[in-house]
Design a protein around this motif. Structure first.
Motif, PDB file in Angstrom:
ATOM      1  N   UNK A 113       0.825  -1.209   0.000  1.00 45.56           N
ATOM      2  CA  UNK A 113       0.000   0.000   0.000  1.00 45.56           C
ATOM      3  C   UNK A 113       0.860   1.260   0.000  1.00 45.56           C
ATOM      4  N   UNK A 114       1.916   1.275   0.804  1.00 45.03           N
ATOM      5  CA  UNK A 114       2.743   2.486   0.913  1.00 45.03           C
ATOM      6  C   UNK A 114       3.921   2.483  -0.054  1.00 45.03           C
ATOM      7  N   UNK A 115       4.043   1.447  -0.869  1.00 49.00           N
ATOM      8  CA  UNK A 115       5.076   1.430  -1.896  1.00 49.00           C
ATOM      9  C   UNK A 115       6.477   1.163  -1.397  1.00 49.00           C
ATOM     10  N   UNK A 116       6.605   0.370  -0.339  1.00 44.63           N
ATOM     11  CA  UNK A 116       7.938   0.066   0.209  1.00 44.63           C
ATOM     12  C   UNK A 116       8.337  -1.394   0.021  1.00 44.63           C
ATOM     13  N   UNK A 117       7.558  -2.167  -0.698  1.00 42.60           N
ATOM     14  CA  UNK A 117       7.828  -3.602  -0.804  1.00 42.60           C
ATOM     15  C   UNK A 117       9.217  -3.882  -1.364  1.00 42.60           C
ATOM     16  N   UNK A 118       9.667  -3.100  -2.318  1.00 41.06           N
ATOM     17  CA  UNK A 118      10.949  -3.370  -2.968  1.00 41.06           C
ATOM     18  C   UNK A 118      12.154  -2.997  -2.103  1.00 41.06           C
ATOM     19  N   UNK A 119      11.938  -2.159  -1.089  1.00 38.10           N
ATOM     20  CA  UNK A 119      13.057  -1.737  -0.229  1.00 38.10           C
ATOM     21  C   UNK A 119      12.835  -2.196   1.212  1.00 38.10           C
ATOM     22  N   UNK A 120      11.954  -3.170   1.399  1.00 34.25           N
ATOM     23  CA  UNK A 120      11.549  -3.566   2.743  1.00 34.25           C
ATOM     24  C   UNK A 120      12.672  -4.164   3.568  1.00 34.25           C
ATOM     25  N   UNK A 121      13.731  -4.667   2.902  1.00 35.23           N
ATOM     26  CA  UNK A 121      14.834  -5.297   3.637  1.00 35.23           C
ATOM     27  C   UNK A 121      16.015  -4.354   3.871  1.00 35.23           C
TER      28      UNK A 121
END
Length: 236
Positions: free
Chosen positions: A114-122
């Motif tokens: 939702x907040x667009x952080x999936x690709x940088x979550x780690x």
């Protein structure tokens, strides 16, 4: 249904009246902008609604019922700067907060999308831009799938790209069925995302309604400054 109703809310610190009879009504499913100059009482109002400060007097109805702490389980909030741990990444933050909010860990993946952080979550938070940190703060606020979300100055310090992304995110929250109360002293940000507004000056609500109703000859800024000028002149 009214998601949040505040009537005659006072918060006094000695002789200082941070809130002096504030009133507002936030309707279910809307983005409501709480507008006012610095020191108007916006953050104090939000903290009082969240039970972080005890009101001196007044009434709060939260999600259709008189205020009770149990209702805060359906409220998410980001007040002032997000409190984050620089060495932890987004996934680790969300797992900690999921446990605190008793939310399924699987919901963390949903809010990251939702907040667009999936690709940088780690990545560790220390490597995040200010806009990414705000996004993570909002993800934490969304973790328990709240019906009402309170955001205090969410575009503060963001660059133009970050501001535009934050606008889209706020509107998407409402599109997904949440109610958003957004506090800001920036009229352009309120104008871009909000359905209705309340103008708070010196702890009192000086206007509440739609944006066109606040404008003077179609000029929102002129309308806002007219309200401030009337307050300075002692007009009630």
């Amino acid at each position: 249904m009214t998601a949040l109703a505040v009537a005659g809310l006072h918060k006094h610190y000695g002789q200082h009246r941070a809130l002096d009879g504030a009133t507002l009504e936030v309707r279910d499913g809307e983005v409501y902008g709480l507008l006012g100059p610095n020191g108007a009482g916006k953050s104090t109002l939000m903290k009082t609604v969240l039970g972080l400060q005890r009101p001196t007097s007044g009434h709060i109805h939260l999600l259709g019922r008189p205020f009770e702490r149990a209702a805060l389980a359906d409220v998410g909030a980001l007040i002032e700067t997000p409190g984050l741990w620089p060495r932890l990444n987004a996934v680790e933050h969300l797992r900690i907060h999921a446990r605190l909010r008793r939310a399924p860990r699987s919901w963390a993946d949903d809010v990251l999308d939702v907040v667009g952080l999936a690709e940088v979550a780690r990545r560790p938070v220390s490597a995040y831009s200010l806009g990414m940190r705000w996004r993570l703060g909002i993800a934490i606020a969304l973790l328990a799938r709240p019906r009402l979300i309170l955001l205090d100055e969410p575009t503060n310090g963001l660059d133009p790209v970050g501001i535009r992304e934050m606008r889209h995110l706020i509107r998407s929250l409402a599109s997904d069925g949440a109610t958003v109360l957004l506090a800001s002293h920036q009229l352009p940000e309120i104008a871009h995302v909000c359905d209705r507004v309340g103008v708070l000056v010196a702890g009192r609500t000086r206007y509440q309604g739609d944006l066109p109703g606040m404008a003077v000859d179609g000029d929102l800024e002129a309308g806002f400054f007219r309200i401030l000028d009337e307050c300075d002149a002692g007009v009630r």
